[in-house]
Design an enzyme around this catalytic site. Structure first.
Site, PDB file in Angstrom:
ATOM      1  N   SER A  62       0.858  -1.188   0.000  1.00 14.31           N
ATOM      2  CA  SER A  62       0.000   0.000   0.000  1.00 14.31           C
ATOM      3  C   SER A  62       0.896   1.240   0.000  1.00 14.31           C
ATOM      4  O   SER A  62       1.861   1.321   0.759  1.00 14.31           O
ATOM      5  CB  SER A  62      -0.889   0.002   1.250  1.00 14.31           C
ATOM      6  OG  SER A  62      -1.695   1.155   1.284  1.00 14.31           O
ATOM      7  N   GLY A  63       0.593   2.191  -0.875  1.00 19.81           N
ATOM      8  CA  GLY A  63       1.401   3.396  -0.960  1.00 19.81           C
ATOM      9  C   GLY A  63       2.625   3.277  -1.849  1.00 19.81           C
ATOM     10  O   GLY A  63       3.401   4.219  -1.972  1.00 19.81           O
TER      11      GLY A  63
ATOM     12  N   GLY B  71       2.649   2.965  -5.067  1.00 18.25           N
ATOM     13  CA  GLY B  71       2.464   3.680  -6.326  1.00 18.25           C
ATOM     14  C   GLY B  71       1.814   2.850  -7.412  1.00 18.25           C
ATOM     15  O   GLY B  71       1.820   3.246  -8.585  1.00 18.25           O
ATOM     16  N   LYS B  72       1.233   1.726  -7.045  1.00 20.55           N
ATOM     17  CA  LYS B  72       0.618   0.831  -8.043  1.00 20.55           C
ATOM     18  C   LYS B  72      -0.426   1.545  -8.888  1.00 20.55           C
ATOM     19  O   LYS B  72      -0.361   1.530 -10.128  1.00 20.55           O
ATOM     20  CB  LYS B  72      -0.056  -0.371  -7.345  1.00 20.55           C
ATOM     21  CG  LYS B  72       0.868  -1.287  -6.601  1.00 20.55           C
ATOM     22  CD  LYS B  72       0.111  -2.442  -5.963  1.00 20.55           C
ATOM     23  CE  LYS B  72      -0.962  -2.022  -4.982  1.00 20.55           C
ATOM     24  NZ  LYS B  72      -0.433  -1.256  -3.828  1.00 20.55           N
ATOM     25  N   SER B  73      -1.411   2.136  -8.237  1.00 17.67           N
ATOM     26  CA  SER B  73      -2.502   2.793  -8.962  1.00 17.67           C
ATOM     27  C   SER B  73      -2.012   3.994  -9.757  1.00 17.67           C
ATOM     28  O   SER B  73      -2.450   4.231 -10.887  1.00 17.67           O
ATOM     29  CB  SER B  73      -3.605   3.227  -7.996  1.00 17.67           C
ATOM     30  OG  SER B  73      -4.217   2.097  -7.393  1.00 17.67           O
TER      31      SER B  73
ATOM     32  N   SER C 264      -2.325  -7.735  -3.768  1.00 15.35           N
ATOM     33  CA  SER C 264      -2.189  -9.179  -4.035  1.00 15.35           C
ATOM     34  C   SER C 264      -0.956  -9.744  -3.330  1.00 15.35           C
ATOM     35  O   SER C 264       0.020 -10.104  -3.975  1.00 15.35           O
ATOM     36  CB  SER C 264      -2.155  -9.478  -5.538  1.00 15.35           C
ATOM     37  OG  SER C 264      -1.222  -8.703  -6.238  1.00 15.35           O
TER      38      SER C 264
END
Length: 199
Positions: A35-36, A38-40, A107
């Site tokens: 989380s955080g 930078g995936k999105s 995931s």
């Protein structure tokens, strides 16, 4: 458990025909990371670059999918597995339509990512490891989730009290702490170009 009394119905138009008319090779860019990490953000940048090239794409974001399709799931290990199973099956349908699909999900379990890979044909699954140190993710903390997890307000938080299986041999290893979002996105688009996904 599979539904009884159902039979697979073959369609007249094949995946290859749908891909050919779009002038591209369908694939699944599977973004994974903490989380955080930078995936999105990276996935959105890649999607915009591909759209600008006239490519047919779709982005499935973890938070967005949990607002609808997977709104009934928690963040327990069991529900995380079901979350990824559902999105893997949805992604397979999008691939069948000839699209270049992106999924941005933590995931955390390697077994789930392997399951998603096995649903697709060779070369269709592209694991994109967004490798960002947890201290950088915590500094960013765009949703304030690490702060809540450290305070015990969120349970089963990946990297804090729930495991993350680091990808062993991803097709793409992207380091957002070392490169800008635009540079990271360009690396991914270059991979697609070099491997003949973009026609």
């Amino acid at each position: 458990m599979k539904t009884e009394n159902t039979v697979w119905h073959d369609q007249h138009i094949s995946k290859q025909q749908r891909a050919t008319i779009k002038g591209q090779r369908p694939c699944l860019l599977w973004y994974t990371g903490l989380s955080g990490s930078g995936k999105s953000t990276v996935a959105n940048a890649v999607d915009a670059m591909l759209f600008a090239q006239g490519k047919h794409t779709y982005l499935l974001d973890g938070d967005n999918v949990r607002h609808g399709l997977n709104g009934d799931l928690s963040f327990s290990d069991e529900d995380r597995v079901e979350n990824i199973r559902r999105i893997s099956e949805v992604s397979k349908l999008f691939i069948d339509s000839g699209l270049i699909v992106s999924t941005a999900f933590i995931s955390p379990f390697a077994s789930d990512r392997d399951m998603a890979r096995k649903l697709l044909a060779d070369g269709e699954f592209i694991e994109v490891f967004i490798d960002t140190p947890i201290d950088v993710c915590e500094q960013r903390d765009p949703k304030g989730l690490y702060k809540k997890a450290r305070a015990g307000e969120i349970k089963h938080f990946t990297g804090i009290d729930s495991a993350y299986d680091v990808p062993v041999s991803p097709e793409l290893h992207i380091k957002t702490a070392e490169f800008s979002i635009e540079e990271c996105a360009a690396q991914i688009v270059a991979y697609l170009q070099d491997n003949n996904y973009l026609g």
